[in-house]
Scaffold this active site. Structure first.
Site, PDB file in Angstrom:
ATOM      1  N   ASP A 133       0.941  -1.198   0.057  1.00  0.00           N
ATOM      2  CA  ASP A 133       0.004   0.086   0.057  1.00  0.00           C
ATOM      3  C   ASP A 133       0.799   1.158  -0.121  1.00  0.00           C
ATOM      4  O   ASP A 133       1.564   1.472   0.844  1.00  0.00           O
ATOM      5  CB  ASP A 133      -0.969   0.004   1.216  1.00  0.00           C
ATOM      6  N   ASP A 143      -2.596   2.618  -6.473  1.00  0.00           N
ATOM      7  CA  ASP A 143      -1.598   2.498  -5.270  1.00  0.00           C
ATOM      8  C   ASP A 143      -1.532   1.336  -4.376  1.00  0.00           C
ATOM      9  O   ASP A 143      -0.914   1.549  -3.528  1.00  0.00           O
ATOM     10  CB  ASP A 143      -1.699   3.737  -4.401  1.00  0.00           C
ATOM     11  N   GLU A 144      -2.105   0.303  -4.903  1.00  0.00           N
ATOM     12  CA  GLU A 144      -2.177  -0.835  -3.923  1.00  0.00           C
ATOM     13  C   GLU A 144      -2.164  -2.160  -4.691  1.00  0.00           C
ATOM     14  O   GLU A 144      -2.836  -2.261  -5.867  1.00  0.00           O
ATOM     15  CB  GLU A 144      -3.027  -0.867  -2.864  1.00  0.00           C
TER      16      GLU A 144
END
Length: 428
Positions: free
Chosen positions: A19, A116-117
């Site tokens: 993350d 973003d993860e």
């Protein structure tokens, strides 16, 4: 052998949840550290006019009480030194591709869930070292090659890996074992468990189930009675059990749509538009529930002889707004259908879907003043429907010429709340 390696049997899974921390702001800091390093920064819609909302903010800004979703004007009053940054999606995608490329060098089993993860299944990656070694190398390489901070959760399944990555931010690395669940999670409120939202937590509280430990001890049949199949999942999740695989070929929803076969053929534009409004409303609500936006609107029209046409148009800016979808549906209808010709079936579908998180910034760039108020009203309407049912909120266009007649027919006892062209009727 480390403790974490001893925990995983030969055939057990080892999952990482990666993350990125304050991703958009971190990207700008990586690009221009001389301007943004250690400063309170925020990415927002209208930088020049100081309007719009805060879409994300740095940890330095969060330490000064700035929060995502906050009105920019309010944020500037709280933190006058806040540095507002104009969004740059191409830049974010470049950095996203960069850290994802590093992740895939450790395993092909990578499931990207947002910009973003991602999840990594490193069960078969022993060539690169122990699970802890791999997590540390992954974090180090992302920091050294892309100057980005990230938090990592290391666990035997996706659920615990996700919860572990949230435990230490920024730059955290947390191991969460099954045997740790009772001591680390059971005293937490049910809403702390990933996958349980506010509405479900409130219902659990009404059943006197306050903590994850109490949820773990609740009879599964009782949970299924009140929550359906979700009950079994919650029982397992409270014990830290999750069998969902890491899926490197995960596909996003390709479309969301609703169609309706009309009780009688329609020929009048006013009646047809009322149906299109209802369909647009339903599809937009499903879109928001899944946190998606759509770039393409498509309508389907079927004649009484069962012949069917579909027509679509791609918008300049992706949207989840009912009004935008409805306006485009009407334009498609007016452009491609001969007035007066009877219609048996109507449908509205949304295509070219993407994560709202990735495109929410773009939505705010064109309507600086109106967007926060419209978003607030939409959230209110959605919340009312979540609580009272889909029929709790009706737009004026759905009611026709005599809203009071519809209220009488449906025995709606609540009073109306007028906001712009939207009427909220709560069926008590």
């Amino acid at each position: 052998m480390s403790d974490v390696d001893a925990h995983y049997p030969a055939r057990g899974r080892v999952i990482i949840h990666l993350d990125m921390n304050a991703f958009y702001c971190s990207v700008h800091e990586a690009e221009q550290p001389e301007y943004y390093r250690e400063k309170p920064t925020a990415v927002s819609g209208s930088v020049e006019m100081r309007k719009g909302i805060i879409v994300t903010c740095s940890y330095a800004a969060r330490a000064r009480s700035i929060k995502t979703g906050m009105n920019v004007a309010q944020a500037m009053r709280i933190c006058p030194e806040l540095v507002l940054i104009k969004p740059d999606f191409e830049l974010y995608r470049k950095y996203s591709r960069g850290f994802m490329s590093i992740a895939r060098q450790f395993t092909p089993m990578v499931e990207q869930v947002s910009i973003d993860e991602c999840y990594l299944d490193i069960t078969g990656s022993k060539l690169f070292g122990t699970p802890l070694d791999i997590a540390k190398k992954l974090q180090y390489r992302i920091a050294s090659e892309w100057s980005l901070p990230c938090s990592i959760g290391l666990a035997p399944n996706k659920l615990l890996a996700k919860m572990a990555s949230d435990m230490k931010k920024p730059n955290g690395l947390t191991i969460l074992r099954l045997r740790d669940v009772p001591s680390l999670l059971w005293d937490k409120p049910c809403g702390y468990l990933f996958g349980i939202g506010g509405k479900t937590e409130k219902k659990l509280l009404s059943l006197n189930i306050r903590t994850i430990g109490e949820l773990a001890d609740t009879d599964e049949a009782f949970l299924n009675k009140h929550f359906g199949v979700l009950g079994s999942w919650m029982k397992s999740a409270a014990h830290g059990i999750d069998h969902s695989p890491v899926n490197p070929n995960r596909e996003k929803n390709k479309s969301i749509g609703h169609t309706t076969t009309l009780p009688q053929d329609l020929t009048e534009r006013e009646d047809i538009c009322r149906v299109l409004l209802n369909l647009s409303d339903q599809t937009a609500r499903r879109l928001r529930r899944q946190k998606l936006v759509a770039a393409t609107v498509q309508i389907t029209i079927r004649r009484p002889d069962m012949s069917t046409i579909t027509r679509s148009h791609t918008l300049r800016v992706p949207t989840d707004d009912t009004g935008v979808i409805y306006d485009e549906s009407k334009r498609l209808y007016d452009r491609h259908w001969r007035q007066g010709e009877p219609i048996r079936l109507l449908g509205v579908a949304l295509q070219n879907l993407s994560s709202a998180e990735e495109t929410a910034l773009q939505l705010d760039l064109f309507h600086y003043e109106e967007q926060p108020r419209k978003d607030a009203l939409t959230r209110t309407m959605d919340a009312l429907r979540d609580r009272f049912g889909e029929d709790a909120v009706l737009t004026a266009g759905m009611l026709g010429d005599d809203p009071s007649a519809l209220i009488r027919n449906k025995r709606i006892r609540g009073t109306s709340l007028q906001r712009d062209d939207t009427l909220l009727y709560i069926d008590e």
